[in-house]
Design a protein around this motif. Structure first.
Motif, short mmCIF file in Angstrom:
data_model
loop_
_atom_site.label_atom_id
_atom_site.label_comp_id
_atom_site.label_asym_id
_atom_site.label_seq_id
_atom_site.Cartn_x
_atom_site.Cartn_y
_atom_site.Cartn_z
N LYS A 123 8.80 50.37 45.78
CA LYS A 123 8.39 49.56 44.63
C LYS A 123 7.80 50.43 43.53
O LYS A 123 8.12 50.27 42.34
CB LYS A 123 7.37 48.51 45.07
CG LYS A 123 7.94 47.36 45.88
CD LYS A 123 6.84 46.39 46.29
CE LYS A 123 7.38 45.20 47.06
NZ LYS A 123 6.29 44.27 47.46
N ASP A 124 6.92 51.35 43.91
CA ASP A 124 6.28 52.22 42.92
C ASP A 124 7.30 53.11 42.22
O ASP A 124 7.21 53.35 41.01
CB ASP A 124 5.21 53.09 43.59
CG ASP A 124 3.97 52.29 43.98
OD1 ASP A 124 3.79 51.17 43.47
OD2 ASP A 124 3.19 52.79 44.82
N LEU A 125 8.27 53.60 42.97
CA LEU A 125 9.29 54.46 42.36
C LEU A 125 10.19 53.68 41.41
O LEU A 125 10.56 54.17 40.34
CB LEU A 125 10.12 55.14 43.45
CG LEU A 125 9.41 56.26 44.22
CD1 LEU A 125 10.25 56.70 45.43
CD2 LEU A 125 9.13 57.45 43.32
N LEU A 126 10.55 52.46 41.78
CA LEU A 126 11.35 51.62 40.89
C LEU A 126 10.60 51.30 39.60
O LEU A 126 11.18 51.34 38.50
CB LEU A 126 11.75 50.33 41.60
CG LEU A 126 12.81 50.46 42.70
CD1 LEU A 126 12.92 49.16 43.49
CD2 LEU A 126 14.16 50.84 42.12
N THR A 127 9.33 51.01 39.72
CA THR A 127 8.51 50.74 38.54
C THR A 127 8.42 51.98 37.66
O THR A 127 8.46 51.88 36.42
CB THR A 127 7.10 50.29 38.97
OG1 THR A 127 7.21 49.08 39.73
CG2 THR A 127 6.20 50.04 37.76
N ALA A 128 8.32 53.15 38.29
CA ALA A 128 8.27 54.40 37.53
C ALA A 128 9.57 54.62 36.77
O ALA A 128 9.56 55.08 35.61
CB ALA A 128 8.00 55.56 38.48
N VAL A 129 10.71 54.32 37.39
CA VAL A 129 12.00 54.47 36.71
C VAL A 129 12.04 53.61 35.45
O VAL A 129 12.44 54.07 34.37
CB VAL A 129 13.17 54.06 37.64
CG1 VAL A 129 14.49 54.07 36.86
CG2 VAL A 129 13.26 54.99 38.83
N GLU A 130 11.60 52.38 35.57
CA GLU A 130 11.71 51.43 34.46
C GLU A 130 10.76 51.73 33.31
O GLU A 130 10.86 51.12 32.25
CB GLU A 130 11.50 50.01 34.98
CG GLU A 130 12.62 49.56 35.91
CD GLU A 130 12.43 48.16 36.46
OE1 GLU A 130 13.42 47.54 36.86
OE2 GLU A 130 11.27 47.69 36.48
N LYS A 131 9.85 52.66 33.50
CA LYS A 131 8.97 53.06 32.40
C LYS A 131 9.68 53.97 31.41
O LYS A 131 9.20 54.18 30.30
CB LYS A 131 7.73 53.76 32.96
CG LYS A 131 6.77 52.82 33.68
CD LYS A 131 5.54 53.55 34.18
CE LYS A 131 4.58 52.58 34.88
NZ LYS A 131 3.38 53.27 35.40
N TYR A 132 10.82 54.51 31.81
CA TYR A 132 11.60 55.35 30.89
C TYR A 132 12.54 54.47 30.08
O TYR A 132 13.34 53.72 30.65
CB TYR A 132 12.41 56.39 31.68
CG TYR A 132 11.57 57.42 32.39
CD1 TYR A 132 11.12 58.56 31.72
CD2 TYR A 132 11.23 57.26 33.73
CE1 TYR A 132 10.36 59.51 32.37
CE2 TYR A 132 10.46 58.21 34.39
CZ TYR A 132 10.03 59.33 33.71
OH TYR A 132 9.26 60.26 34.36
N PRO A 133 12.49 54.55 28.75
CA PRO A 133 13.36 53.70 27.92
C PRO A 133 14.84 54.05 28.07
O PRO A 133 15.70 53.22 27.75
CB PRO A 133 12.87 53.99 26.48
CG PRO A 133 12.21 55.33 26.56
CD PRO A 133 11.60 55.42 27.93
N ASN A 134 15.14 55.23 28.56
CA ASN A 134 16.52 55.67 28.72
C ASN A 134 17.03 55.49 30.14
O ASN A 134 18.05 56.07 30.53
CB ASN A 134 16.65 57.15 28.32
CG ASN A 134 15.66 58.04 29.03
OD1 ASN A 134 14.48 57.69 29.13
ND2 ASN A 134 16.10 59.18 29.52
N ALA A 135 16.33 54.68 30.92
CA ALA A 135 16.76 54.42 32.30
C ALA A 135 16.78 52.92 32.55
O ALA A 135 15.94 52.17 32.05
CB ALA A 135 15.82 55.11 33.29
N LYS A 136 17.75 52.50 33.37
CA LYS A 136 17.86 51.08 33.71
C LYS A 136 18.33 50.95 35.15
O LYS A 136 19.21 51.69 35.60
CB LYS A 136 18.84 50.35 32.79
CG LYS A 136 18.91 48.85 33.05
CD LYS A 136 19.80 48.15 32.04
CE LYS A 136 19.83 46.64 32.31
NZ LYS A 136 20.69 45.92 31.33
N VAL A 137 17.72 50.00 35.87
CA VAL A 137 18.12 49.72 37.25
C VAL A 137 18.92 48.42 37.27
O VAL A 137 18.42 47.38 36.81
CB VAL A 137 16.90 49.61 38.19
CG1 VAL A 137 17.37 49.41 39.63
CG2 VAL A 137 16.02 50.85 38.09
#
Length: 388
Positions: A123-137
């Motif tokens: 969960k923490d890693l997914l949230t960290a990914v989504e903090k980048y504007p150039n990344a999407k899950v």
């Protein structure tokens, strides 16, 4: 932590698109590393978002985080956050058949591994990914086809309409049964082997006792019993997650609650009052024993268009607790190569094979050693060795 700001502003990096297949631990961590470098990162995960979906059992729910894994988390600024949620395990606690307990430290007092919740870490890693504007899950998106030479993947989302996606690099982080790897296996000179061991695993729970841990919390508890064993890792909610490793033929002999209780009274007597008789007989039959597989392949990449990381490249049996840590190390090594070659995907992927592949194959040799000497491991002989 090294400064990567110089390479993160590269216009070339901003133009590159990377598709990460799999939003598990290694996939989400890898996405963070790549997004930091201003690549356009899209993560395709077949499952629903576990932060909003009901958690489904079936995989190990806690893990042992060691130095290698922590170094990767440190590089993306998450080490302190994750470590604060773990429980230090400074030694193994060996439970003999007679009930006697013996502590075997991992090293000095300052050396330990951490018991971490798989779910919370993901969960923490997914949230960290989504903090980048150039990344999407993209959740609920299953990979149907991979054409690495052309940099094209076909995914199926909620619309049930296959969609082609073009990218500069495809990164397969989709686990031991990797779909990306299955496409690479069709290519000439791609070597692959897998091995199931005759043992399965099953998870049980030791609940809190009087609001606290029912056993000493800062230990990895181990019950070695000839051809099988049980371990227990502490959780922050004061429970322990127990994992029973045993040949499938032994699991298949335990058909009733009474069979299970008799078996535990013979081999794990001291665990019965901790788990509870009724809970043990009920939980044992919630899910069947799960298989364990090791995977070895070569190479980890196809030119500069596709590469494998984590279990997709080198799944190992869990006895050394290094599957996640090895996958995290993949991400860190590739990031260091990207630093060295200034975001050059071709140079970095080729060098990744040359630098990292021999190391992983040596680790796999240790994995096979664990398989072939499994009875000795369970008798406790190999537990005498300290983890370097």
């Amino acid at each position: 932590m090294k400064d990567t700001s110089a390479v993160m502003d590269s216009s070339d990096a901003q133009r590159k698109k990377i598709a990460v297949i799999g939003g598990g631990l290694v996939g989400s961590l890898n996405a963070c590393f790549l997004a930091k470098r201003n690549f356009q990162v899209d993560v395709y995960e077949a499952r629903k978002d576990l932060r909003v979906a009901k958690f489904a059992r079936g995989r190990s729910i806690n893990l042992a985080l060691s130095y290698r894994g922590r170094q990767a988390l440190k590089a993306i600024g998450l080490e302190d956050q994750i470590v604060s949620q773990g429980i230090p395990m400074r030694a193994r606690m060996i439970h003999s058949l007679s009930g006697k307990k013996t502590a075997i430290p991992y090293g000095t007092k300052s050396q330990y591994i951490l018991s971490i919740s798989r779910e919370n870490l993901n969960k923490d890693l997914l949230t960290a990914v989504e903090k980048y504007p150039n990344a999407k899950v993209h959740f609920g998106h299953r990979l149907l086809k991979c054409t690495p030479e052309e940099g094209v993947i076909t995914v199926l989302g909620s619309s049930n309409v296959p969609t082609d996606v073009t990218c500069d690099l495809i990164v397969g982080c989709d686990g031991a049964y990797s779909t990306v790897r299955s496409h690479l296996m069709k290519k000439p000179r791609f070597d692959y082997s897998q091995q199931y061991i005759p043992h399965g695993y099953m998870e049980l729970t030791i609940p809190p006792k009087n609001g606290d841990h029912a056993m000493e919390p800062n230990y990895l508890h181990i019950w070695p019993r000839n051809t099988f064993m049980m371990i227990a890792l502490p959780n922050t909610n004061k429970s322990f997650t127990c994992t029973l490793f045993m040949p499938f033929e032994e699991f298949e002999k335990l058909l009733t609650g009474s069979d299970v209780l008799d078996f535990f009274q013979k081999y794990f007597m001291d665990s019965i009052p901790l788990i509870g008789e009724q809970a043990l007989m009920q939980e044992f039959f919630l899910l069947p024993a799960q298989p364990m597989i090791s995977v070895k392949c070569s190479s980890f990449h196809l030119k500069s268009r596709c590469m494998l990381m984590g279990d997709a490249a080198h799944a190992i049996v869990p006895f050394f607790g290094q599957g996640m840590n090895a996958g995290f190390e993949d991400c860190l090594v590739f990031d260091e190569l990207m630093d060295k070659f200034n975001n050059d995907l071709n140079a970095s992927t080729c060098q990744f094979k040359m630098v990292h592949l021999p190391k992983k194959h040596r680790a796999m040799s240790s994995c096979y050693y664990a398989i072939y000497f499994y009875p000795s491991l369970h008798n406790g002989h190999l537990f005498q060795n300290k983890i370097s």
